[in-house]
Enzyme design. Structure first.
Site, PDB file in Angstrom:
ATOM      1  N   GLY A  30       0.911  -1.263  -0.058  1.00 34.45           N
ATOM      2  CA  GLY A  30       0.151   0.067  -0.077  1.00 34.45           C
ATOM      3  C   GLY A  30       0.951   1.276   0.176  1.00 34.45           C
ATOM      4  O   GLY A  30       1.860   1.208  -0.355  1.00 34.45           O
ATOM      5  N   HIS A  36       4.705   2.390  -8.203  1.00 36.56           N
ATOM      6  CA  HIS A  36       3.733   1.239  -8.125  1.00 36.56           C
ATOM      7  C   HIS A  36       3.011   1.361  -9.484  1.00 36.56           C
ATOM      8  O   HIS A  36       2.676   0.370 -10.058  1.00 36.56           O
ATOM      9  CB  HIS A  36       2.728   1.214  -6.954  1.00 36.56           C
TER      10      HIS A  36
END
Ligand code: PAF
Length: 278
Positions: A30, A36
């Site tokens: 996360g 990402h």
């Protein structure tokens, strides 16, 4: 975008909808950032279905403070994943992946874990490999995507996939940097604006090594050490030159092996790592 909180739901969905399709998998903890997003974009390009896991893996934190401080930005993470057109998110609670009291497995990665993060974060790679093994077994992706920023992790996961006799191809994806050169990292969220500016010192040092390779490893290393001593907000943990395949330190450039320079440093209590392949 489908969001699954349990491996059973995820596997049921995959059994029904992934027949004959390639699956790209990006594991994350996360606090997502552009690095990402770049992994998911690669997954979208190369595979039919992109899956991202969001799971803060407790067994890879050797420092409980670090785990407690780890940023949690689930709502924005999900928005970002939706925008980048990720197909599936797996965001389980701890008990979906670990039975109560379960510890990390013990692996043998040979020379890959002796220095750098292996030395300064004892147990970290056993925890990381434990969760990656579980996730690869649950998802069985065609390709799994890992950022080169965590270079040692990338090579350990390649080794893990071999040990598991997994069919998954482990793909390394280049580091995404901000304007100042600071590598994108979830931990950057813990830095003040001023700290972010100062943190470009890490990239400047890596860049210096790339541009001055000819002066040799010893001189480059002492250049980095001196630069870090100039900024009292920074503490250099290591600056190491390694052979890429073994992650063992080198004293001179090796003709046969590609090398990398890896830096770890603390700025205002935040641990930052980065590297460049030379
Ligand atoms: O790089 C990370 O964020 C983690 O180590 C990973 C690969 C998601 C495993 O928990």
């Amino acid at each position: 975008m489908y969001i699954f909180k349990s491996k059973e739901e995820l596997q049921k969905h995959l059994a029904a909808f992934s027949k004959g399709k390639t699956i790209g998998f990006t594991p994350t903890m996360g606090a997502l950032h552009l690095g990402h997003m770049h992994l998911i974009e690669q997954s979208n390009l190369k595979c039919d279905i992109s899956i991202c896991s969001i799971f803060v893996n407790p067994t890879q934190f050797n420092n409980p403070n670090d785990l407690a401080k780890y940023p949690n930005t689930l709502t924005t993470d999900l928005e970002m994943l939706e925008n980048v057109k990720c197909d599936i998110v797996y965001n389980p609670p701890v008990n979906d992946l670990y039975v109560k009291g379960e510890k990390a497995k013990s692996y043998d990665f040979g020379s890959l874990t002796t220095i750098l993060e292996g030395e300064f974060r004892p147990g970290h790679f056993n925890g990381m490999a434990t969760i990656i093994q579980k996730l690869l077994n649950i998802i069985n992706p065609t390709i799994a995507f890992f950022g080169q920023k965590d270079l040692q992790q990338l090579y350990i996961v390649k080794n893990l996939a071999k040990q598991m006799k997994s069919d998954t191809y482990i793909e390394g994806v280049e580091t995404v940097r901000g304007k100042s050169g600071l590598a994108k990292s979830s931990r950057n969220k813990l830095l003040s604006e001023n700290a972010k500016k100062e943190a470009s010192l890490i990239y400047n040092c890596l860049n210096y090594c790339e541009n001055n390779k000819a002066i040799g490893v010893t001189k480059l290393k002492s250049h980095i050490q001196k630069e870090f001593l100039k900024n009292e907000n920074f503490t250099l943990e290591y600056a190491e030159f390694v052979a890429l395949k073994t992650m063992l330190p080198i004293k001179d450039w090796e003709a046969v092996n590609q090398s990398a320079v890896c830096i770890s440093a603390y700025h205002s209590g935040v641990r930052l790592i980065d590297n460049i392949i030379l």
